[in-house]
Design a protein around this motif. Structure first.
Motif, PDB file in Angstrom:
ATOM      1  N   UNK A  28       0.782  -1.241   0.000  1.00  0.00           N
ATOM      2  CA  UNK A  28       0.000   0.000   0.000  1.00  0.00           C
ATOM      3  C   UNK A  28       0.808   1.282   0.000  1.00  0.00           C
ATOM      4  N   UNK A  29       2.106   1.168  -0.274  1.00  0.00           N
ATOM      5  CA  UNK A  29       2.939   2.385  -0.346  1.00  0.00           C
ATOM      6  C   UNK A  29       3.062   2.847  -1.789  1.00  0.00           C
ATOM      7  N   UNK A  30       3.355   4.120  -1.934  1.00  0.00           N
ATOM      8  CA  UNK A  30       3.706   4.650  -3.255  1.00  0.00           C
ATOM      9  C   UNK A  30       5.226   4.828  -3.280  1.00  0.00           C
ATOM     10  N   UNK A  31       5.804   4.753  -4.466  1.00  0.00           N
ATOM     11  CA  UNK A  31       7.248   4.999  -4.536  1.00  0.00           C
ATOM     12  C   UNK A  31       7.555   6.166  -5.472  1.00  0.00           C
ATOM     13  N   UNK A  32       8.677   6.786  -5.171  1.00  0.00           N
ATOM     14  CA  UNK A  32       9.172   7.932  -5.936  1.00  0.00           C
ATOM     15  C   UNK A  32      10.614   7.605  -6.321  1.00  0.00           C
ATOM     16  N   UNK A  33      10.835   7.439  -7.622  1.00  0.00           N
ATOM     17  CA  UNK A  33      12.165   7.049  -8.120  1.00  0.00           C
ATOM     18  C   UNK A  33      12.981   8.305  -8.448  1.00  0.00           C
ATOM     19  N   UNK A  34      14.214   8.321  -7.979  1.00  0.00           N
ATOM     20  CA  UNK A  34      15.155   9.405  -8.285  1.00  0.00           C
ATOM     21  C   UNK A  34      16.263   8.812  -9.142  1.00  0.00           C
ATOM     22  N   UNK A  35      16.382   9.272 -10.374  1.00  0.00           N
ATOM     23  CA  UNK A  35      17.371   8.686 -11.290  1.00  0.00           C
ATOM     24  C   UNK A  35      17.705   9.723 -12.366  1.00  0.00           C
ATOM     25  N   UNK A  36      18.963   9.786 -12.801  1.00  0.00           N
ATOM     26  CA  UNK A  36      19.325  10.801 -13.797  1.00  0.00           C
ATOM     27  C   UNK A  36      18.928  10.458 -15.232  1.00  0.00           C
ATOM     28  N   UNK A  37      18.611   9.190 -15.504  1.00  0.00           N
ATOM     29  CA  UNK A  37      18.323   8.801 -16.889  1.00  0.00           C
ATOM     30  C   UNK A  37      16.943   9.280 -17.327  1.00  0.00           C
ATOM     31  N   UNK A  38      16.822   9.419 -18.622  1.00  0.00           N
ATOM     32  CA  UNK A  38      15.535   9.854 -19.179  1.00  0.00           C
ATOM     33  C   UNK A  38      14.449   8.839 -18.832  1.00  0.00           C
ATOM     34  N   UNK A  39      14.830   7.587 -18.927  1.00  0.00           N
ATOM     35  CA  UNK A  39      13.893   6.510 -18.592  1.00  0.00           C
ATOM     36  C   UNK A  39      14.641   5.493 -17.731  1.00  0.00           C
ATOM     37  N   UNK A  40      14.012   5.015 -16.698  1.00  0.00           N
ATOM     38  CA  UNK A  40      14.611   3.921 -15.937  1.00  0.00           C
ATOM     39  C   UNK A  40      13.528   2.868 -15.736  1.00  0.00           C
ATOM     40  N   UNK A  41      13.950   1.608 -15.604  1.00  0.00           N
ATOM     41  CA  UNK A  41      12.956   0.527 -15.665  1.00  0.00           C
ATOM     42  C   UNK A  41      12.064   0.493 -14.428  1.00  0.00           C
ATOM     43  N   UNK A  42      12.438   1.202 -13.363  1.00  0.00           N
ATOM     44  CA  UNK A  42      11.550   1.272 -12.190  1.00  0.00           C
ATOM     45  C   UNK A  42      10.389   2.244 -12.422  1.00  0.00           C
ATOM     46  N   UNK A  43      10.537   3.128 -13.403  1.00  0.00           N
ATOM     47  CA  UNK A  43       9.479   4.129 -13.664  1.00  0.00           C
ATOM     48  C   UNK A  43       8.139   3.460 -13.955  1.00  0.00           C
ATOM     49  N   UNK A  44       8.198   2.312 -14.640  1.00  0.00           N
ATOM     50  CA  UNK A  44       6.971   1.627 -15.066  1.00  0.00           C
ATOM     51  C   UNK A  44       6.054   1.296 -13.890  1.00  0.00           C
ATOM     52  N   UNK A  45       6.639   1.130 -12.706  1.00  0.00           N
ATOM     53  CA  UNK A  45       5.854   0.620 -11.574  1.00  0.00           C
ATOM     54  C   UNK A  45       5.880   1.582 -10.380  1.00  0.00           C
ATOM     55  N   UNK A  46       6.284   2.830 -10.623  1.00  0.00           N
ATOM     56  CA  UNK A  46       6.362   3.796  -9.521  1.00  0.00           C
ATOM     57  C   UNK A  46       5.352   4.929  -9.742  1.00  0.00           C
ATOM     58  N   UNK A  47       4.906   5.536  -8.649  1.00  0.00           N
ATOM     59  CA  UNK A  47       3.920   6.621  -8.754  1.00  0.00           C
ATOM     60  C   UNK A  47       4.568   7.939  -9.201  1.00  0.00           C
ATOM     61  N   UNK A  48       5.765   8.205  -8.702  1.00  0.00           N
ATOM     62  CA  UNK A  48       6.420   9.496  -8.983  1.00  0.00           C
ATOM     63  C   UNK A  48       7.856   9.271  -9.404  1.00  0.00           C
ATOM     64  N   UNK A  49       8.394  10.270 -10.105  1.00  0.00           N
ATOM     65  CA  UNK A  49       9.813  10.184 -10.440  1.00  0.00           C
ATOM     66  C   UNK A  49      10.439  11.569 -10.540  1.00  0.00           C
ATOM     67  N   UNK A  50      11.713  11.635 -10.161  1.00  0.00           N
ATOM     68  CA  UNK A  50      12.501  12.842 -10.334  1.00  0.00           C
ATOM     69  C   UNK A  50      13.653  12.480 -11.238  1.00  0.00           C
ATOM     70  N   UNK A  51      13.863  13.282 -12.274  1.00  0.00           N
ATOM     71  CA  UNK A  51      15.039  13.076 -13.114  1.00  0.00           C
ATOM     72  C   UNK A  51      16.035  14.163 -12.778  1.00  0.00           C
TER      73      UNK A  51
END
Ligand code: AMP
Length: 352
Positions: A28-51
């Motif tokens: 029941x948690x949401x995740x926020x991925x922090x990664x410098x790449x334009x696309x990272x494979x965790x993005x597909x399954x995360x709620x938020x992302x910072x590039x």
């Protein structure tokens, strides 16, 4: 306890971040991925992302403000920048700092009571030559920083190879380590909670090819079993001394003299992927439980064992045949190009 509904920040968007996100979502948690790449494979399954760049203190700070707790999925990160996450970062910066410098790591392991292969820190070709005289050949040179999956390593099998090996690793500060004539390789995957509770899985036996993990098998073979108690003691000592929160992996050589620590990874690990289907609680769920201060889950095997095989490079193209195998657990990471040596997925066979 950090309640479900909260947001977990994950620094790094590779397959480990992806599988952590899936486990977090289940609870029941949401995740926020922090990664410098334009696309990272965790993005597909995360709620938020910072590039943003890992080095950007400002971006890390903003990311920290937007999450309830933060973690990392690989260790080659600038510790200074991650300090901006303060107390929210689990495991803390200390685990990161120790694990990212092979010389510091070895000293630390020895201080914690773990045994390692004979080694020396080297900074010049002269140091390498001196080490050849002091320790026996074969030796392996490993850069102190930024090595993984056998990268940044070069073997010296005769004195004449010293210069070529030194050049091959980029003439960087390194360690020279005695080659271990091991019976097998294995790992201890441990999760530790802030209050010192810990949980351990059965130790997988690990087979490598060209420095990359190919297969993990549980239970381990008879050559490894008698060494697991001492290895676990070392792993617990390391986790305690680091004040580690979350999953920590310690890789070992099963030598004739007992378990020798090869290296530590302050995170979930490829040799623990079998736990997704092979254990009652996976390493990914356990990491989320530990960093959110939920109770530990049981780590027992669900059957009699499991075998995990990595899909490296174009091996992932075998997916039609793999998904057709009854009962085979297929994981494809959704990465782009299948470059040689790139981990593209894995499969697990659970033995009932
Ligand atoms: P590492 O990146 O240090 O984990 O090394 C990758 C793989 O290279 C290990 O899992 C071993 O199979 C092999 N290796 C590394 N160091 C040694 C050593 N000192 N002796 C024998 N094999 C080694």
């Amino acid at each position: 306890m950090i309640p479900p509904g909260s947001t977990i920040g994950i620094v790094g968007g590779g397959q480990l971040g992806r599988m952590l996100s899936v486990a977090a979502a289940q609870l029941g948690y949401k995740t926020h991925i922090y990664d410098p790449h334009e696309y990272s494979c965790a993005d597909d399954v995360a709620a938020y992302r910072t590039r943003a760049a890992f080095e950007s203190v400002e971006a890390i700070q903003r990311f920290g403000e937007s999450v309830d707790v933060a973690t990392y999925e690989f260790e080659n990160l600038p510790a200074e920048a991650l300090k901006a996450l303060g107390e929210k970062l689990r495991p803390g910066v200390r685990s990161l700092e120790i694990a990212q410098d092979r010389a510091q790591e070895k000293e630390f392991i020895e201080k914690c009571g773990g045994r390692v292969a004979p080694w020396r820190a080297v900074a010049t070709l002269g140091d390498v030559e001196e080490t050849i005289a002091q320790l026996r050949i074969p030796l392996v040179l490993k850069t102190r920083r930024y090595g993984y999956d056998g990268k940044g390593q070069a073997w010296i099998r005769s004195a004449g190879e010293a210069e070529a090996a030194w050049r091959a690793i980029g003439e960087e500060p390194a360690i020279a380590e005695a080659g271990v004539d091991f019976l097998a390789e294995f790992s201890v995957v441990i999760a530790r909670w802030a209050d010192g509770r810990h949980a351990l899985w059965d130790s997988p036996e690990n087979e490598h090819g060209e420095g990359i993990l190919r297969r993990s098998t549980v239970p381990c073979s008879d050559s490894v079993t008698p060494l697991v108690a001492e290895a676990r003691k070392a792993a617990i000592g390391i986790a305690e001394a680091l004040g580690h929160i979350g999953v920590l992996t310690v890789e070992f050589f099963a030598s004739r003299d007992g378990p020798l620590v090869n290296e530590i990874a302050p995170r979930v690990h490829n040799s623990g992927h079998w736990t997704i289907e092979g254990a009652v609680t996976s390493q990914f769920e356990q990491h989320i439980r530990a960093i959110c201060d939920l109770p530990p889950g049981p780590t027992d095997l669900v059957g009699s064992g499991a075998v995990m095989d990595n899909l490296i490079g174009d091996e992932v193209d075998r997916w039609p045949e793999l998904v057709a195998e009854p009962g085979l657990h297929v994981h494809i990471y959704g990465k782009g190009a299948a470059r040689p040596g790139r981990k593209m997925g894995h499969v697990t066979r659970v033995k009932l």
